[in-house]
Design an enzyme around this catalytic site. Structure first.
Site, PDB file in Angstrom:
ATOM      1  N   HIS A   1      30.614  -4.010  12.941  1.00  0.00           N
ATOM      2  CA  HIS A   1      30.177  -4.651  11.704  1.00  0.00           C
ATOM      3  C   HIS A   1      30.295  -6.160  11.839  1.00  0.00           C
ATOM      4  O   HIS A   1      31.258  -6.657  12.411  1.00  0.00           O
ATOM      5  CB  HIS A   1      31.031  -4.198  10.507  1.00  0.00           C
ATOM      6  CG  HIS A   1      30.613  -4.856   9.229  1.00  0.00           C
ATOM      7  ND1 HIS A   1      29.555  -4.412   8.489  1.00  0.00           N
ATOM      8  CD2 HIS A   1      31.088  -5.947   8.585  1.00  0.00           C
ATOM      9  CE1 HIS A   1      29.393  -5.191   7.434  1.00  0.00           C
ATOM     10  NE2 HIS A   1      30.315  -6.141   7.470  1.00  0.00           N
TER      11      HIS A   1
ATOM     12  N   ASP B   1      30.638   2.661  -3.260  1.00  0.00           N
ATOM     13  CA  ASP B   1      30.624   1.265  -2.825  1.00  0.00           C
ATOM     14  C   ASP B   1      29.416   0.541  -3.390  1.00  0.00           C
ATOM     15  O   ASP B   1      29.521  -0.610  -3.822  1.00  0.00           O
ATOM     16  CB  ASP B   1      30.610   1.188  -1.300  1.00  0.00           C
ATOM     17  CG  ASP B   1      30.501  -0.250  -0.830  1.00  0.00           C
ATOM     18  OD1 ASP B   1      31.464  -0.998  -1.050  1.00  0.00           O
ATOM     19  OD2 ASP B   1      29.448  -0.634  -0.285  1.00  0.00           O
TER      20      ASP B   1
ATOM     21  N   ARG C   1      30.613  -5.760  -9.144  1.00  0.00           N
ATOM     22  CA  ARG C   1      31.294  -6.987  -8.713  1.00  0.00           C
ATOM     23  C   ARG C   1      30.333  -8.173  -8.755  1.00  0.00           C
ATOM     24  O   ARG C   1      30.710  -9.289  -9.147  1.00  0.00           O
ATOM     25  CB  ARG C   1      31.860  -6.815  -7.299  1.00  0.00           C
ATOM     26  CG  ARG C   1      33.107  -5.923  -7.259  1.00  0.00           C
ATOM     27  CD  ARG C   1      33.469  -5.546  -5.825  1.00  0.00           C
ATOM     28  NE  ARG C   1      33.667  -6.719  -4.997  1.00  0.00           N
ATOM     29  CZ  ARG C   1      33.599  -6.723  -3.668  1.00  0.00           C
ATOM     30  NH1 ARG C   1      33.330  -5.612  -3.006  1.00  0.00           N
ATOM     31  NH2 ARG C   1      33.794  -7.844  -2.986  1.00  0.00           N
TER      32      ARG C   1
ATOM     33  N   SER D   1      35.375  -2.467   0.989  1.00  0.00           N
ATOM     34  CA  SER D   1      33.945  -2.161   0.918  1.00  0.00           C
ATOM     35  C   SER D   1      33.373  -1.989   2.331  1.00  0.00           C
ATOM     36  O   SER D   1      32.707  -0.996   2.637  1.00  0.00           O
ATOM     37  CB  SER D   1      33.219  -3.288   0.179  1.00  0.00           C
ATOM     38  OG  SER D   1      31.828  -3.142   0.285  1.00  0.00           O
TER      39      SER D   1
ATOM     40  N   LYS E   1      32.468   1.963   4.535  1.00  0.00           N
ATOM     41  CA  LYS E   1      31.219   2.348   5.195  1.00  0.00           C
ATOM     42  C   LYS E   1      31.457   2.692   6.662  1.00  0.00           C
ATOM     43  O   LYS E   1      30.853   3.611   7.201  1.00  0.00           O
ATOM     44  CB  LYS E   1      30.173   1.239   5.018  1.00  0.00           C
ATOM     45  CG  LYS E   1      29.629   1.229   3.579  1.00  0.00           C
ATOM     46  CD  LYS E   1      28.649   0.121   3.308  1.00  0.00           C
ATOM     47  CE  LYS E   1      29.368  -1.196   3.059  1.00  0.00           C
ATOM     48  NZ  LYS E   1      28.495  -2.240   2.519  1.00  0.00           N
TER      49      LYS E   1
END
Lengths: 457, 457
Positions: free
Chosen positions: A100, A179, A186, A201, A205
């Protein structure tokens, strides 16, 4: 570590009758922590519509103001994962890996890293998002390849990984629906910028996507979400701890995002640069980051024992053409034109190509090329979305001919602007003017060093 | 003081384009303050339904976590007032006065104070609420008088005040609609217990009600919303500053609420006790508090110059029967049976009256009679609401025959229970058992002293 966290949480028995959202909000407001069961109840209840937005908004703000400790952040992440399906790759012989990036300008690393690792024998299903604001999204970039399909179902992913070892796909809506809901809330309640919420968050994932090995590319600097390296390091630590707490092998790499990564910003231009990188002709910084992330994946997965061996293996997979071939196979498997790998001119091209030039006065060196502003120049060309519903132009973008520390003669081009119209090109040039600083003395760029967080063992 | 606050706020010019709720929430989250114009926009937008609950909930939690300074609290209060109508009494010759109590058990002071001050020539329109939980509401108490009507329109209030100088009415829905909405949201988002929000909620209603002179009865102790005197003092200061900032003459009186005020808890029982107090036959603590509040109102309004003179005047209005007569006039004007003032037996009575007795063992002195638990005993009898929609029994309640410091012989009654059924009476006795502590030595009750906050000049 996960053992001690579990013991810590076990001290709070779960009383179903006490599961009153106001009481949970008040506890968080007072600096207390919610248990696994309470966060599970909260996330399930929110996804099911039993807990209203306004209560979750109040809780989110209390989390932002009071923070969450390590155990609570892990518990929230697990509770989020439990709102949806999780993928299981245990039938694969090799160890699946995942990655990520916290996002930056010109970051096309996934396009290079995914086929490279598959060529190295590590299964890699990379789920990506779309771009918003000054950063581009991997999904959007891939769609500049004619016919490329990013929406695969989990069974399609499974079949493709078994066959060619990799896939580049959109976030499956079956994974972590909580999420998506929580992020949307948010976004409108001033609670985006909150470290434990960001960490959980992202990691929710990654956990749902099922790979036991994860490398995190955490960026800092002018073009990154986090300006300061300290904040990036803190986020990296929080994410590594969540991953380790959930039994994954995780390491984070901190990388600078002051300038764009590589020399291209814009969808088709970035795909072209990724292809060049797979062929060994790409920019040094992009390849260096790809190698750093790939080396960590090989080490964490146990496929290589030392960094030097891992690096050599990856260099060899580039040199042999195996990595580029794997990218062609991936494109073909997902319905795209694999011919772009050997002939990138098949990618869409912008009708107007102009240059942005250095002034005629005697300033010889590029002092900086601000990533955020260059991202905004690409946005001005139509390469990005200001709001979620904007359509984007895949052909337009910027090619940086000069970056920090480069010498430049008066009037020489600094960047190439690929635009839809002359007017767009002029508007982008205006933005680029603020992006570049030129100096009389050469800047000494900091040597590229990557700090890694976590992943011992 | 109000001048310097205005100067402070004027430093922030108002940019309409910047009025993005997410930005305001983020500013508050970061510890910043919102300007008058921003809070006005927020309150108007919320009442009009333009700003959703979840954004206001996030802002409320940020306020709870980060606080609000004096200027911002005043600005919020004014913004709340501006969401509705305000009453104007400037046509009256005398200075109208007002009073607010933060709530306690057995607090029937308004029933005594309002006619007393009207008899003293100070117009007094007291808006009150209904009871919830362990504390009773003035409106509910008044409804134990047959025919009494609490819902007067502003023109009806005006006519009545011109004629008899006082009214005891429900909160007009035309005043501060924003407070009602905001309070309902606070109630479900864990943001009730927040000093600046409490202060601005109370003071918005006082400002809208229009009296230039306000006395605040801020209670602390076991039966009060605030247990600690320090918290009560802090709230008192915040409210006085809001009132002064808005140009009112305000003083707060801190009073203990460890035991119930007076000896009766329950609607008809409390009305009876208030009538006795107006006749000069009521409990000492109720009359002492009434005198303290009334003296402050006389001094603040300029009707009296010194406390001793004020006190004597009020004593004289009680002794002459003028205050009791004014209460009868008020009841008659609002459709009730004024005969209750001379014959309180006309009030509803409970069918079952039992006593709760001291144990047979040798414990001679009452150590304490916990106000909250006695309130809960009344609740067990049906004298209160657990939720907003509960109906209440106006006849039931508790009469305290012994209070802290009183001597009691073994087996002697401590309290009288007025119940609908024997079973209810037994349930209440069970709760009273935990309310009373008995000691071998006499407790030396603290001398009754009232601390006042504000109101200089």
């Amino acid at each position: 570590m996960s053992g001690s966290l579990d013991a810590h949480r076990a001290e709070r028995p779960w009383d179903p009758a006490a599961h009153n959202m106001v009481a949970l909000i008040a506890r968080k407001r007072g600096g207390g922590a919610l248990s696994d069961a309470e966060l599970g109840w909260l996330c399930q209840g929110y996804v099911a519509g039993r807990i209203p937005d306004y209560q979750v908004a109040a809780w989110l703000m209390a989390v932002c103001c009071r923070g969450m400790d390590e155990a609570e952040t892990l518990a929230l992440t697990r509770a989020m994962v439990a709102t949806g399906a999780t993928l299981d790759w245990s039938h694969l012989a090799a160890t699946p890996v995942d990655k990520h990036s916290t996002g930056g300008v010109g970051d096309k690393t996934s396009l290079v890293l995914v086929p490279l690792m598959a060529a190295a024998g590590l299964p890699f299903v990379k789920m990506s998002g779309r771009g918003l604001g000054h950063t581009g999204g991997t999904l959007d970039k891939l769609e500049s390849i004619a016919g490329f399909r990013t929406e695969l179902t989990p069974p399609e992913m499974r079949t493709q990984v078994e066959r060619i070892g990799c896939a580049l796909v959109g976030q499956s809506p079956e994974l972590v629906p909580g999420d998506k809901l929580l992020y949307a809330l948010r976004d409108v309640t001033g609670t985006v910028d909150c470290l434990p919420l960001i960490a959980s968050s992202i990691m929710s994932k990654k956990l749902a996507a099922g790979a036991p090995v994860v490398v995190l590319d955490v960026k800092f600097g002018a073009g990154a979400f986090m300006r300061e390296v300290e904040t990036a390091r803190e986020l990296a630590r929080a994410m590594v701890r969540i991953g380790e707490g959930a039994g994954r092998r995780v390491r984070a790499v901190l990388s600078a995002m002051d300038e764009p990564l590589g020399r291209s910003v814009g969808h088709a231009l970035e795909v072209r640069e990724a292809i060049e990188s797979l062929h060994g002709r790409g920019p040094a910084d992009l390849w260096a980051l790809t190698l750093e992330l790939g080396t960590n994946l090989l080490l964490l997965s146990g496929a290589e024992r030392d960094a030097r061996g891992a690096r050599q293996r990856l260099e060899q997979l580039q040199a042999s053409g195996a990595a580029a071939e794997r990218f062609a196979a991936l494109i073909e498997a997902q319905g795209g034109d694999p011919g772009v790998v050997e002939d990138p001119d098949r990618l869409p091209a912008a009708p107007v190509v102009t240059t942005f030039d250095a002034p005629q006065r005697e300033v010889r060196w590029v002092g900086s090329a601000d990533a955020r502003r260059i991202g905004e120049a690409a946005l001005a060309l139509g390469a990005g979305r200001r709001t979620k519903d904007d359509t984007i132009d895949l052909a337009v973008g910027i090619r940086l001919l000069r970056k920090t520390g480069d010498r430049v003669e008066p009037g020489e081009p600094l960047a190439e602007i690929h635009a839809r119209t002359d007017a767009d090109a002029r508007a982008a040039a205006e933005v680029l003017r603020a992006a570049y600083t030129l100096e009389h003395e050469p800047a000494t760029p900091a040597p590229v060093r990557y700090e890694t967080v976590g992943g011992e063992g």
